[in-house]
Design a protein around this motif. Structure first.
Motif, PDB file in Angstrom:
ATOM      1  N   ARG A  18      -3.557  14.862 -15.754  1.00 33.24           N
ATOM      2  CA  ARG A  18      -4.877  14.559 -16.307  1.00 33.24           C
ATOM      3  C   ARG A  18      -5.075  13.041 -16.385  1.00 33.24           C
ATOM      4  NH1 ARG A  18      -3.695  18.938 -20.033  1.00 33.24           N
ATOM      5  NH2 ARG A  18      -4.959  20.766 -19.502  1.00 33.24           N
ATOM      6  N   HIS A  21      -5.745  11.846 -12.935  1.00 35.77           N
ATOM      7  CA  HIS A  21      -7.119  12.162 -12.544  1.00 35.77           C
ATOM      8  C   HIS A  21      -8.089  11.171 -13.180  1.00 35.77           C
ATOM      9  CE1 HIS A  21     -10.451  14.764 -11.354  1.00 35.77           C
ATOM     10  NE2 HIS A  21      -9.587  15.494 -10.679  1.00 35.77           N
ATOM     11  N   THR A  22      -7.864  10.853 -14.461  1.00 37.98           N
ATOM     12  CA  THR A  22      -8.708   9.881 -15.159  1.00 37.98           C
ATOM     13  C   THR A  22      -8.556   8.501 -14.537  1.00 37.98           C
ATOM     14  OG1 THR A  22      -8.530  11.123 -17.214  1.00 37.98           O
ATOM     15  CG2 THR A  22      -9.212   8.817 -17.386  1.00 37.98           C
ATOM     16  N   THR A  25     -10.628   8.224 -11.499  1.00 34.66           N
ATOM     17  CA  THR A  25     -12.037   8.065 -11.875  1.00 34.66           C
ATOM     18  C   THR A  25     -12.318   6.639 -12.333  1.00 34.66           C
ATOM     19  OG1 THR A  25     -12.128  10.386 -12.539  1.00 34.66           O
ATOM     20  CG2 THR A  25     -13.883   8.938 -13.339  1.00 34.66           C
ATOM     21  N   ASP A  26     -11.423   6.103 -13.165  1.00 35.97           N
ATOM     22  CA  ASP A  26     -11.608   4.747 -13.669  1.00 35.97           C
ATOM     23  C   ASP A  26     -11.532   3.710 -12.561  1.00 35.97           C
ATOM     24  OD1 ASP A  26     -11.838   5.808 -16.191  1.00 35.97           O
ATOM     25  OD2 ASP A  26      -9.792   5.304 -16.809  1.00 35.97           O
TER      26      ASP A  26
END
Length: 299
Positions: A18, A21-22, A25-26
């Motif tokens: 997770r 994944h973040t 995105t960042d």
């Protein structure tokens, strides 16, 4: 929580994934796919699109257009007559191959802008290009369809390393020191420190870039090819190509000498592929292509 697509074969995301994944995105604001890459991917997904549509997009990016023309006129294709227009280049390369080449060139430009304080960027891209050439050569010898896919995957297979280096420079520096030139060891240390490795992180990023799932899956699992669900052959080829590159002296992933070749032909044998070819001859072929190819991507 599950991924929006099955490309990475993660059924459930662990807390560490997770975070990965973040992180992807960042990082999108810094390492987002160029507009030309997104447009090319969109065109390829539209059954109504034509080669003329694709050529029109590439022509709008003069630097990219120039590189595409240099590529199609390189010794890779051995054409008798010179190609002077993008429209003709699209016909020669084909839409699918051109999509992969455009995305690979875009990735080199985009990720080269990340902080390189931990990684020697020239060494990084030398390793990527050399790995890609070896992967393509192996794919040709074992009869894999569309072997150019493996070149593109090889160029980008360690993208996740650059993300780790940018976001966690102190951890990256320590893991690289501990790995001492052994890329497989690096992935294991990253798993211990972060809960994910550069292969999985790179797969997530390139999935975000909407690359073909076979390339994404192969990159994600190139350190653990038997775990690949969608592209086990491609993952195994990348795994072995990275070992050959690290053993070459020209394409090793760090300034440190590697631990010696870990070439494991049983990986492909288990997948029913014949690996009775001369690795020394293969490397001679790659060495002849390498100088011209690295110039196409880095100049």
């Amino acid at each position: 929580m599950t991924l929006s697509t099955p490309a990475l074969a993660f059924t459930d995301l662990s807390p560490a994934l997770r975070i990965a994944h973040t992180l992807v995105t960042d990082m999108s604001a810094i390492a987002s796919p160029p507009e030309v890459c997104l447009k090319v991917n969109s065109l390829l997904a539209d059954e109504r699109s034509t080669m003329a549509d694709l050529a029109a997009i590439i022509v709008r990016d003069p630097a990219l257009a120039a590189r595409v023309l240099r590529l199609v006129n390189s010794s890779w294709y051995g054409l008798v007559a010179r190609v002077d227009t993008i429209s003709r280049a699209v016909v020669v390369l084909g839409m699918d191959e051109l999509q992969k080449i455009v995305c690979a060139m875009s990735a080199v430009n985009t990720f080269s802008r990340l902080d390189g304080s931990v990684t020697n960027m020239n060494s990084f891209w030398r390793h990527g290009v050399y790995t890609g050439l070896v992967a393509q050569a192996i794919a040709r010898r074992v009869g894999v369809l569309h072997p150019e896919r493996l070149f593109v995957a090889g160029v980008m297979h360690d993208i996740g390393t650059l993300i780790i280096n940018h976001r966690y420079p102190e951890i990256a520096e320590e893991t690289i020191r501990q790995a001492a030139g052994d890329e497989h060891q690096l992935a294991l240390i990253e798993m211990e420190e972060l809960g994910f490795d550069h292969a999985q992180l790179g797969g997530l990023m390139l999935e975000h870039w909407q690359l073909p799932v076979s390339i994404v899956d192969a990159i994600c699992w190139h350190h653990e090819p038997t775990a690949a669900r969608l592209a086990p052959v491609e993952a195994a080829i990348l795994n072995m190509a990275g070992d050959v590159a690290n053993d070459s002296g020209t394409g090793n992933f760090s300034e440190l000498p590697g631990p010696g070749s870990q070439w494991d032909p049983t990986l492909l044998t288990r997948l029913g592929l014949n690996v009775n070819f001369d690795i020394d001859t293969l490397m001679d072929d790659v060495d002849r292509e390498y100088v011209e190819t690295i110039c196409l991507f880095l100049n």
